[in-house]
Write an enzyme that holds these catalytic residues in place. Structure first.
Site, PDB file in Angstrom:
ATOM      1  N   ASP A  98       0.762  -1.154  -0.010  1.00  0.00           N
ATOM      2  CA  ASP A  98      -0.162  -0.035  -0.183  1.00  0.00           C
ATOM      3  C   ASP A  98       1.062   1.216  -0.289  1.00  0.00           C
ATOM      4  O   ASP A  98       2.146   1.027   0.175  1.00  0.00           O
ATOM      5  CB  ASP A  98      -0.960  -0.119   1.325  1.00  0.00           C
ATOM      6  N   ASP A 101      -0.260   4.953   1.145  1.00  0.00           N
ATOM      7  CA  ASP A 101      -0.612   5.877   2.133  1.00  0.00           C
ATOM      8  C   ASP A 101      -0.646   5.112   3.355  1.00  0.00           C
ATOM      9  O   ASP A 101      -1.250   4.210   3.437  1.00  0.00           O
ATOM     10  CB  ASP A 101      -1.918   6.769   2.018  1.00  0.00           C
TER      11      ASP A 101
END
Length: 246
Positions: free
Chosen positions: A9, A11
């Site tokens: 991922d 953020d």
């Protein structure tokens, strides 16, 4: 056995929310065998937040980037990033989604902030995103809003899923709801990665900060990929260093 591919991922995992990734993280990623990054972020955000952290002349040939929750895929060939696919909405789909989104926000009496930073509704071509505080809100403001209002976001997301059955609707980041074409999720991105690299999903690991039930990374669990939950970029750095030292 060490994983043959590591997916991340963006953020909250490789960088703080919409903040530039550190050069130290970039150096670590260059040492891994195959890297994928899957995020609700747009391609321009990938360029400013992720790619800007790497030294000039870096070799990205081992990387696969999936903006807009894998509605797009970019690979590096002959010194340039190339768009492999882009699941863009039609004008009719954009109109349908936007109309229902605006109506449901009004119907739900969704809490409206006193201040916003940028657009609340953003059409990214392959994804439509609603961010309660606007697309450029500072991290501290987003965390404060989430602590007070996240239950309303959960309810709005559930309602939109019912009203937009032809699309995938999920929460993202601290304040956002993302909408893509049906089945276009991070799980789709991982399956695409497996097809393009011939690496089985069981020999990959996905690293994310929201793998808990309902979290925006939890959709990857259905693929059977190994997962590693982190609490932020520092945890991610430590995990990468662990992989490199094996």
């Amino acid at each position: 056995m060490s994983p043959r591919a590591i997916a991340f991922d963006l953020d909250g995992t490789l960088a703080e929310s919409k903040q530039p990734m550190t050069s130290a993280m970039a150096e670590l990623l260059l040492q891994l065998p195959v890297v994928a990054v899957l995020s609700g972020a747009s391609w321009p955000q990938f360029q400013s937040q992720f790619l800007s952290a790497f030294p000039t002349g870096s070799d990205f040939s081992h990387m696969y980037l999936f903006p807009d929750n894998a509605a797009q895929c970019f690979v590096y060939k002959e010194g340039q990033w190339h768009e492999e696919y882009n699941m863009v909405f039609s004008p009719e789909e954009i109109a349908e989604i936007t109309t229902i989104l605006i109506n449901e926000i009004e119907e739900a009496d969704f809490p409206q902030p006193l201040e916003t930073w940028g657009k609340q509704i953003e059409n990214r071509g392959a994804q439509i995103s609603f961010s309660a505080l606007g697309q450029q809100a500072p991290l501290e403001a987003k965390k404060a809003w989430r602590a007070e209002h996240d239950q309303q976001r959960i309810l709005l997301c559930a309602t939109l899923s019912e009203k937009l059955p032809k699309y995938s609707v999920r929460m993202g980041g601290e304040t956002t709801i993302d909408i893509t074409k049906k089945g276009i999720t991070k799980a789709h991105g991982l399956r695409t990665l497996a097809e393009r690299t011939s690496i089985p999903l069981a020999e990959m690991v996905y690293v994310g900060d929201a793998l808990q039930e309902g979290g925006n990374d939890s959709v990857v669990i259905e693929t059977g990929v190994q997962t590693r939950s982190v609490r932020g970029p520092q945890d991610t750095e430590a995990f990468i260093q662990e992989l490199i030292s094996r």
